[in-house]
Design a protein around this motif. Structure first.
Motif, mmCIF file in Angstrom:
data_model
loop_
_atom_site.group_PDB
_atom_site.id
_atom_site.type_symbol
_atom_site.label_atom_id
_atom_site.label_comp_id
_atom_site.label_asym_id
_atom_site.label_seq_id
_atom_site.Cartn_x
_atom_site.Cartn_y
_atom_site.Cartn_z
ATOM 1 N N ASP A 45 0.822 -1.207 0.000
ATOM 2 C CA ASP A 45 0.000 0.000 0.000
ATOM 3 C C ASP A 45 0.861 1.264 0.000
ATOM 4 O O ASP A 45 0.546 2.254 -0.659
ATOM 5 N N PHE A 46 1.994 1.211 0.736
ATOM 6 C CA PHE A 46 2.826 2.401 0.886
ATOM 7 C C PHE A 46 4.020 2.427 -0.069
ATOM 8 O O PHE A 46 4.653 3.474 -0.240
ATOM 9 N N SER A 98 -14.429 -8.020 -1.927
ATOM 10 C CA SER A 98 -15.656 -7.532 -1.311
ATOM 11 C C SER A 98 -15.405 -6.302 -0.443
ATOM 12 O O SER A 98 -16.147 -5.324 -0.482
ATOM 13 N N LEU A 99 -14.307 -6.337 0.329
ATOM 14 C CA LEU A 99 -14.047 -5.259 1.279
ATOM 15 C C LEU A 99 -13.470 -4.005 0.620
ATOM 16 O O LEU A 99 -13.610 -2.899 1.156
ATOM 17 N N TYR A 122 -17.896 -0.671 1.399
ATOM 18 C CA TYR A 122 -16.834 -0.609 2.403
ATOM 19 C C TYR A 122 -15.663 0.275 1.946
ATOM 20 O O TYR A 122 -15.177 1.097 2.706
ATOM 21 N N ASN A 123 -15.184 0.061 0.711
ATOM 22 C CA ASN A 123 -14.117 0.869 0.124
ATOM 23 C C ASN A 123 -12.868 0.931 1.012
ATOM 24 O O ASN A 123 -12.266 1.994 1.192
ATOM 25 N N LEU A 124 -12.485 -0.214 1.566
ATOM 26 C CA LEU A 124 -11.312 -0.253 2.431
ATOM 27 C C LEU A 124 -10.027 -0.208 1.604
ATOM 28 O O LEU A 124 -9.983 -0.674 0.468
ATOM 29 N N SER A 125 -8.977 0.337 2.199
ATOM 30 C CA SER A 125 -7.676 0.372 1.534
ATOM 31 C C SER A 125 -7.002 -0.994 1.636
ATOM 32 O O SER A 125 -7.426 -1.857 2.410
ATOM 33 N N GLN A 126 -5.911 -1.168 0.878
ATOM 34 C CA GLN A 126 -5.152 -2.415 0.920
ATOM 35 C C GLN A 126 -4.643 -2.683 2.335
ATOM 36 O O GLN A 126 -4.664 -3.819 2.817
#
Length: 407
Positions: free
Chosen positions: A166-167, A245-246, A251-255
């Motif tokens: 993610d980073f 799904s998440l 939900y739109n969650l980040s990695q």
């Protein structure tokens, strides 16, 4: 009959070295095996491929590992347990570092196949080592500690890779977890006590096939193998695709946040040891039915729209899985009075074939029916596993009644 003095006794120096080495060996194996799992959505986006194809980064590795475990267990009968496990861990970690420099998905899959071949050298032999070297009175507990390394390794691999990807990039993430794996592999080689109850056996291929065939003719073992296929297939399917799904609406969650979901793996660290002890005192069949039932309940709970309830469902599911795996794998060792490495390798062959087969099917159902389709696949597998565990329970009860009548 072997003297009890040849076994590793609880709380001895060899005991602590042995369980710590087996725990960390398990940690490395499952960190390297499943570190790609949170990257499946990343691969879909970066390489413009479908979820089922992206999941081959897991399915191909587990599938090829399953088949090669049969050959490796045969090879270890002649060469020894410790050296094969140590080479397996170190070379797998080196391959992981090479994968980190890959920019082509087809080449990545080839390297993952090679990594699966090398990873095959640890799990089946580890189970045989535990059953051969530790005091039989504590095998269930030791197997639980070993399997808790599965959960911690899977957790660390997934969270570390998710966060770093993610980073920064997935390349740096994979390089990081593989380097840690290499360092721990060296420590494993130094720390693990040498086998005391192992006698080298030189066998030809026909003898190996005969031993495997004999295990498949054992009804109890065959049902345990089938259960391993179903529970692992359901487990990998859930974790392969829940990220889709998440990371999608609502939900739109980040990695990184999706990776944090894998913290529930810590529950598996507790449940594998807890259920192993419970099986030692209350019987394997009862605890196996309970564990699979908890898995099914957790799976169905993930259909709920609330994110917090969905996570509770994942936690229940994970608790049940590691408990089931701990009980079933130690039961295999007890059922196999000879050729324990072959019996363990067959268990893991079915185990990882379930991951490859059901895991790939789950990707198709995700495209067709969204997350509910994935849950249907998992639930069907667990219902079948629960039926089989119920049959084992009835067989065990019938045997106890018969034994009581004869005495």
């Amino acid at each position: 009959m072997r003297s009890m003095k040849t076994y590793i006794q609880k709380n001895s120096t060899a005991y602590w070295r042995g369980i710590s080495a087996m725990f960390l060996g398990s940690f490395v194996t499952f960190a390297l095996l499943y570190c790609m799992q949170p990257l499946i959505p990343v691969f879909s986006e970066e390489f413009h491929i479908a979820p089922a194809y992206a999941s081959l980064s897991i399915s191909l590795t587990t599938g090829i590992m399953a088949f090669f475990m049969l050959l490796v267990s045969w090879f270890s009968d002649a060469k020894g347990r410790k050296i094969v496990m140590a080479i397996s861990l170190s070379v797998s970690a080196i391959l992981g570092i090479i994968i980190a420099f890959c920019n082509n998905f087809s080449i990545l899959l080839i390297l993952r196949i090679l990594q699966g071949i090398m990873l095959a050298g640890f799990p089946a032999i580890a189970m045989a080592y535990v059953n051969e070297e530790f005091d039989p009175k504590i095998v269930g507990m030791v197997m639980g500690i070993y399997i808790s390394g599965n959960s911690v390794g899977g957790l660390a691999g997934r969270i570390m890779v998710s966060t770093l990807a993610d980073f920064s990039t997935w390349h740096i993430a994979v390089a990081g977890i593989s380097t840690i794996g290499l360092l721990l592999s060296i420590w494993f080689w130094i720390a693990l006590p040498k086998s005391q109850n192992f006698s080298p056996k030189k066998r030809d291929l026909r003898e190996m096939l005969a031993a495997l065939t004999k295990k498949l003719q054992n009804i109890e073992l065959l049902m345990l193998y089938s259960i391993s296929f179903l529970i692992m297939g359901g487990f990998v399917t859930l974790y392969n695709y829940i990220g889709y799904s998440l990371m999608a609406p609502p939900y739109n969650l980040s990695q990184t946040l999706v990776g944090c979901i894998f913290i529930v793996y810590l529950i598996g660290t507790f449940s594998s040891t807890f259920m192993g002890k419970l099986a030692d005192s209350n019987g394997s069949s009862k605890v196996l039915c309970l564990s699979i039932g908890i898995m099914l309940l957790g799976c169905l709970t993930t259909v709920h729209g609330s994110l917090s309830i969905k996570i509770v469902g994942v936690a229940l599911f994970t608790f049940g899985f590691f408990g089931s795996h701990s009980v079933a794998s130690s039961w295999v060792g007890k059922c196999a009075h000879s050729d324990k490495a072959q019996a363990a390798s067959l268990y893991l062959l079915f185990f990882y074939l379930g991951a490859s087969t059901i895991g790939t099917i789950g990707g198709k159902f995700l495209l067709w029916y969204d997350w509910e389709g994935v849950v249907i696949v998992i639930a069907l597998a667990l219902v079948l596993a629960l039926i089989l565990s119920g049959v084992l329970l009835l067989r065990e009860m019938r045997y106890k009644i018969y034994s009581a009548a004869q005495s």
